[in-house]
Motif scaffolding. Structure first.
Motif, PDB file in Angstrom:
ATOM      1  N   LEU A 182       0.812  -1.155  -0.045  1.00 46.36           N
ATOM      2  CA  LEU A 182       0.042  -0.193  -0.020  1.00 46.36           C
ATOM      3  C   LEU A 182       0.929   1.241   0.086  1.00 46.36           C
ATOM      4  CD1 LEU A 182      -3.005   0.251   0.365  1.00 46.36           C
ATOM      5  CD2 LEU A 182      -2.983   0.926   2.688  1.00 46.36           C
ATOM      6  N   PHE A 183       1.955   1.190   0.842  1.00 40.75           N
ATOM      7  CA  PHE A 183       3.003   2.216   1.016  1.00 40.75           C
ATOM      8  C   PHE A 183       3.491   2.534  -0.497  1.00 40.75           C
ATOM      9  CE2 PHE A 183       7.262   3.622   1.319  1.00 40.75           C
ATOM     10  CZ  PHE A 183       7.211   4.892   2.023  1.00 40.75           C
ATOM     11  N   VAL A 184       3.832   1.583  -1.145  1.00 43.39           N
ATOM     12  CA  VAL A 184       4.624   1.665  -2.445  1.00 43.39           C
ATOM     13  C   VAL A 184       3.541   2.200  -3.126  1.00 43.39           C
ATOM     14  CG1 VAL A 184       5.674   0.364  -4.519  1.00 43.39           C
ATOM     15  CG2 VAL A 184       6.522  -0.351  -1.998  1.00 43.39           C
ATOM     16  N   PHE A 185       2.454   1.794  -3.401  1.00 44.01           N
ATOM     17  CA  PHE A 185       1.485   2.112  -4.312  1.00 44.01           C
ATOM     18  C   PHE A 185       1.059   3.553  -4.213  1.00 44.01           C
ATOM     19  CE2 PHE A 185      -3.003   3.213  -5.063  1.00 44.01           C
ATOM     20  CZ  PHE A 185      -2.902   2.933  -6.449  1.00 44.01           C
ATOM     21  N   LEU A 186       1.011   4.212  -3.001  1.00 38.61           N
ATOM     22  CA  LEU A 186       0.814   5.377  -2.891  1.00 38.61           C
ATOM     23  C   LEU A 186       1.972   6.247  -3.300  1.00 38.61           C
ATOM     24  CD1 LEU A 186      -1.191   5.491   0.689  1.00 38.61           C
ATOM     25  CD2 LEU A 186      -2.224   5.995  -1.497  1.00 38.61           C
ATOM     26  N   MET A 187       3.256   5.955  -2.827  1.00 37.85           N
ATOM     27  CA  MET A 187       4.437   6.656  -3.155  1.00 37.85           C
ATOM     28  C   MET A 187       4.491   6.812  -4.729  1.00 37.85           C
ATOM     29  SD  MET A 187       6.682   7.662  -1.069  1.00 37.85           S
ATOM     30  CE  MET A 187       8.377   7.766  -1.701  1.00 37.85           C
ATOM     31  N   THR A 188       4.198   5.567  -5.199  1.00 31.72           N
ATOM     32  CA  THR A 188       4.519   5.607  -6.751  1.00 31.72           C
ATOM     33  C   THR A 188       3.382   6.716  -7.491  1.00 31.72           C
ATOM     34  OG1 THR A 188       4.843   3.416  -6.472  1.00 31.72           O
ATOM     35  CG2 THR A 188       4.721   3.852  -8.601  1.00 31.72           C
ATOM     36  N   SER A 189       2.238   6.513  -6.779  1.00 31.88           N
ATOM     37  CA  SER A 189       1.299   7.459  -7.579  1.00 31.88           C
ATOM     38  C   SER A 189       1.544   8.820  -7.047  1.00 31.88           C
ATOM     39  CB  SER A 189      -0.038   6.899  -7.161  1.00 31.88           C
ATOM     40  OG  SER A 189      -0.303   6.982  -5.758  1.00 31.88           O
ATOM     41  N   SER A 190       1.957   9.191  -6.181  1.00 27.24           N
ATOM     42  CA  SER A 190       1.840  10.522  -5.900  1.00 27.24           C
ATOM     43  C   SER A 190       3.222  11.300  -6.603  1.00 27.24           C
ATOM     44  CB  SER A 190       2.474  10.873  -4.448  1.00 27.24           C
ATOM     45  OG  SER A 190       3.630  10.502  -3.928  1.00 27.24           O
ATOM     46  N   LEU A 191       4.358  10.209  -6.729  1.00 29.35           N
ATOM     47  CA  LEU A 191       5.467  10.858  -7.566  1.00 29.35           C
ATOM     48  C   LEU A 191       5.008  10.713  -9.049  1.00 29.35           C
ATOM     49  CD1 LEU A 191       8.433   8.981  -5.861  1.00 29.35           C
ATOM     50  CD2 LEU A 191       8.024  11.107  -5.883  1.00 29.35           C
ATOM     51  N   LEU A 192       4.241   9.770  -9.412  1.00 32.62           N
ATOM     52  CA  LEU A 192       3.880   9.920 -10.818  1.00 32.62           C
ATOM     53  C   LEU A 192       3.142  11.185 -11.305  1.00 32.62           C
ATOM     54  CD1 LEU A 192       2.606   6.334 -12.051  1.00 32.62           C
ATOM     55  CD2 LEU A 192       4.151   7.942 -13.223  1.00 32.62           C
ATOM     56  N   SER A 193       2.131  11.633 -10.311  1.00 31.00           N
ATOM     57  CA  SER A 193       1.572  12.537 -10.444  1.00 31.00           C
ATOM     58  C   SER A 193       2.440  13.893 -10.628  1.00 31.00           C
ATOM     59  CB  SER A 193       0.329  12.885  -9.477  1.00 31.00           C
ATOM     60  OG  SER A 193       1.004  13.131  -8.182  1.00 31.00           O
ATOM     61  N   VAL A 194       3.455  13.970  -9.792  1.00 36.61           N
ATOM     62  CA  VAL A 194       4.220  14.933 -10.003  1.00 36.61           C
ATOM     63  C   VAL A 194       4.933  15.142 -11.224  1.00 36.61           C
ATOM     64  CG1 VAL A 194       6.506  16.095  -9.005  1.00 36.61           C
ATOM     65  CG2 VAL A 194       4.916  15.000  -7.515  1.00 36.61           C
ATOM     66  N   TRP A 195       5.438  13.855 -11.624  1.00 32.74           N
ATOM     67  CA  TRP A 195       5.852  13.625 -12.960  1.00 32.74           C
ATOM     68  C   TRP A 195       5.221  14.143 -14.195  1.00 32.74           C
ATOM     69  CZ3 TRP A 195      10.331  12.680 -15.518  1.00 32.74           C
ATOM     70  CH2 TRP A 195      10.051  12.201 -16.968  1.00 32.74           C
ATOM     71  N   VAL A 196       3.989  13.781 -13.998  1.00 27.97           N
ATOM     72  CA  VAL A 196       2.892  14.142 -15.159  1.00 27.97           C
ATOM     73  C   VAL A 196       2.861  15.615 -15.036  1.00 27.97           C
ATOM     74  CG1 VAL A 196       0.598  14.084 -15.828  1.00 27.97           C
ATOM     75  CG2 VAL A 196       1.846  11.933 -15.198  1.00 27.97           C
ATOM     76  N   ASP A 197       2.723  16.006 -13.904  1.00 25.59           N
ATOM     77  CA  ASP A 197       2.779  17.654 -13.674  1.00 25.59           C
ATOM     78  C   ASP A 197       3.541  18.472 -14.388  1.00 25.59           C
ATOM     79  OD1 ASP A 197       0.251  17.535 -12.396  1.00 25.59           O
ATOM     80  OD2 ASP A 197       1.123  18.037 -10.384  1.00 25.59           O
ATOM     81  N   GLN A 198       4.833  17.991 -14.221  1.00 22.32           N
ATOM     82  CA  GLN A 198       5.960  18.864 -14.722  1.00 22.32           C
ATOM     83  C   GLN A 198       6.578  18.356 -15.924  1.00 22.32           C
ATOM     84  OE1 GLN A 198       9.523  17.936 -12.559  1.00 22.32           O
ATOM     85  NE2 GLN A 198       9.126  16.062 -14.121  1.00 22.32           N
ATOM     86  N   SER A 199       6.028  17.425 -16.699  1.00 20.81           N
ATOM     87  CA  SER A 199       6.582  16.924 -17.904  1.00 20.81           C
ATOM     88  C   SER A 199       6.151  17.774 -18.994  1.00 20.81           C
ATOM     89  CB  SER A 199       6.361  15.236 -17.933  1.00 20.81           C
ATOM     90  OG  SER A 199       5.040  15.200 -18.270  1.00 20.81           O
ATOM     91  N   GLY A 200       5.789  19.018 -18.882  1.00 18.30           N
ATOM     92  CA  GLY A 200       5.223  19.706 -19.863  1.00 18.30           C
ATOM     93  C   GLY A 200       6.466  19.933 -20.762  1.00 18.30           C
TER      94      GLY A 200
END
Lengths: 212, 188
Positions: free
Chosen positions: A95-113
Motif C-alpha cells: 500500500l505504501f509503495v502504491f501511494l508513493m508511486t502514484s504521488s511521484l507519478l502525478s508530480v512527474w505528469v505535472d511537470q513533464s510539460g
C-alpha cells in the motif's frame, strides 16, 4: 426421599463417582440401615439407567449431502481475503509503495510539460528555440545544475552534479563536471531518482544533526 | 481418531477441501444429531440444528484452536444453537402447572386429551419416547448437562468446557436434572 439433606448430597456425590474409600463404606452402611435413602438411591439409579438406555439415534440418511449442498460456493475472493489476513505487513508495504508511486507519478505528469526549465545557475546560455542549454567555455557554474526538457552542452565547468530530465547532455572535451552526471528519461527512473534524493536528504539531515 | 480429525481440519483450512469437510461431517453427524434431537425433542428441528451446527463450524473454522478437542468445540456450537432455539420458542406456561380453575388437572392431561390416543397406545407408548419426553421437560441448562453426561457419556470436565460453565455448576445442573427425572421416572 433421603432421610436428610446430608445424605441427598452424598447420593449425588456417589453417583458422580467422587467418593473416597472411607466415605463409600460409610455410605453403604447407611443405605443398609436407612430404607428412605435406599429407596431414593434406587430411584435415582433407575432414572439414570432409563436415560442411558434410550437408544442411540443416528443422523437421517443423506444428512452429509444436504450439509454439503448448503456450503457456500468456493470463491476466489475468499482466498484473497484469507491471504490478506495472514500477511498484514506485506499489505501495508505494498500500500505504501502504491501511494508513493502514484504521488511521484502525478508530480512527474505535472511537470513533464514541454517547457525548458533550468535550475541552478544564471551563468549559462539558454536557447529556448532549440531547447538548448550551454555552459560556455571558460565559465564556471558553482553548485548543481538541473535541466529539464532540454539538451545540455557543457563546454565550461560545473562544480556540482548535473541532472538532465527528459533530455540529453553533451560533455565537450574541454568541459568538466566535478559531481555526478545523471540523465533521467523514464517515469520509473524519475521515481528512482526521487527516492534516492529523499533517502540522501534524510541521511544528510541526520549527519548534520550529528555534527551539531 | 484425533490424528485423522487434525489432518482433515488442516486440509479444510489450507485448501478449502470440501471433501475433507464431508468426511468430518460423517465422523460427527450422529453425535451432533443425537444432541440436537435430545435437546429439541423433535427430529425435524434436530436435523435443522445439526446441519446449522456444521455450517457454522465450516464458516468459523479459523477460530477453532487446534490444541483443543474438536468435539468440544463442535458440541458447543450445537448446544448453543439448541438452547437459543429453545429460548425463542419457550412457552409461557408449564405443563406441570395446575391449570387455573381446575383442581388437580395439569397440562399433561390436556395434552393427552387433545391427542386422543387410544388407551392401549398410551400404555404401550415406547419407553424411549416416554424417556425422551421426560428429558424435554427439563429446563434447557439441566437438559444439556444430563444429555452430555448420560447420553454422550462425557466427563464433567469436557461438559464444563462445552457449556462454558464451572465444573461445580455443571454438577449442580446434573444433580437437579437427576432429581427431576427421578421424580418423573420412578413409577415406570
Amino acid at each position: 426421599m433421603a432421610c436428610n439433606k446430608k445424605y441427598e448430597t452424598q447420593l449425588h456425590k456417589y453417583l458422580d463417582g467422587e467418593m473416597i474409600e472411607s466415605e463409600r463404606t460409610e455410605f453403604y452402611n447407611h443405605l443398609d440401615a436407612c430404607e428412605e435413602c435406599a429407596a431414593h438411591y434406587k430411584e435415582l439409579k433407575k432414572a439414570v439407567m432409563l436415560v442411558q438406555s434410550s437408544s442411540h439415534i443416528e443422523a437421517p440418511e443423506g444428512f452429509t449431502e444436504s450439509v454439503m449442498d448448503r456450503l457456500p460456493v468456493k470463491k476466489k475472493r475468499k482466498h484473497w481475503k484469507k491471504w490478506m489476513r495472514q500477511h498484514p505487513i506485506l499489505i501495508a508495504a505494498s500500500l505504501f509503495v502504491f501511494l508513493m508511486t502514484s504521488s511521484l507519478l502525478s508530480v512527474w505528469v505535472d511537470q513533464s510539460g514541454e517547457e525548458l526549465t533550468v535550475i541552478g545557475s544564471q551563468d549559462v546560455k539558454i536557447d529556448r528555440e532549440n531547447g538548448m542549454v550551454i555552459v560556455p567555455e571558460g565559465e564556471i557554474v558553482e553548485g548543481d545544475l538541473f535541466v529539464k526538457n532540454g539538451r545540455v552542452e557543457v563546454e565550461g565547468e560545473i562544480t556540482g552534479d548535473l541532472t538532465v530530465i527528459n533530455g540529453e547532455q553533451y560533455l565537450a572535451s574541454a568541459g568538466n563536471v566535478s559531481g555526478e552526471i545523471e540523465e533521467v528519461d523514464q517515469a520509473l527512473e524519475w521515481i528512482w531518482y526521487h527516492t534516492k534524493r529523499i533517502t540522501s536528504d534524510v541521511f544528510s539531515f541526520g549527519e548534520e544533526k550529528n555534527n551539531e | 481418531m484425533d490424528a485423522v480429525v487434525k489432518r482433515l481440519i488442516r486440509a479444510i483450512k489450507k485448501e478449502e477441501d470440501q471433501d475433507a469437510f464431508a468426511e468430518l461431517v460423517d465422523l460427527y453427524k450422529d453425535k451432533v444429531f443425537q444432541i440436537a434431537y435430545r435437546m429439541t425433542g423433535n427430529s425435524y428441528e434436530a436435523q435443522d440444528m445439526a446441519q446449522e451446527s456444521f455450517l457454522r463450524a465450516y464458516a468459523n473454522l479459523e477460530s477453532y484452536d487446534e490444541k483443543r478437542k474438536f468435539s468440544t468445540w463442535l458440541f458447543r456450537i450445537t448446544t448453543n444453537l439448541c438452547i437459543d432455539r429453545l429460548r425463542k420458542k419457550k412457552p409461557d406456561y408449564s405443563l406441570d402447572a395446575e391449570l387455573q380453575g381446575t383442581e388437580g388437572l395439569t397440562g399433561y392431561s390436556q395434552v393427552a386429551a387433545s391427542e386422543k390416543l387410544p388407551e392401549e397406545q398410551v400404555v404401550t407408548m415406547e419407553m424411549q419416547e416416554w424417556v425422551q419426553r421426560e428429558i424435554s421437560y427439563l429446563p434447557p441448562k439441566h437438559r444439556s448437562a444430563i444429555i452430555l453426561r448420560y447420553i454422550e457419556g462425557l466427563p464433567i470436565k469436557q461438559i464444563s468446557e462445552i457449556l462454558d460453565l464451572p465444573a461445580n455448576t455443571v454438577k449442580t445442573h446434573i444433580h437437579r436434572g437427576r432429581e427431576a427425572l427421578r421424580k418423573r421416572l420412578k413409577d415406570a
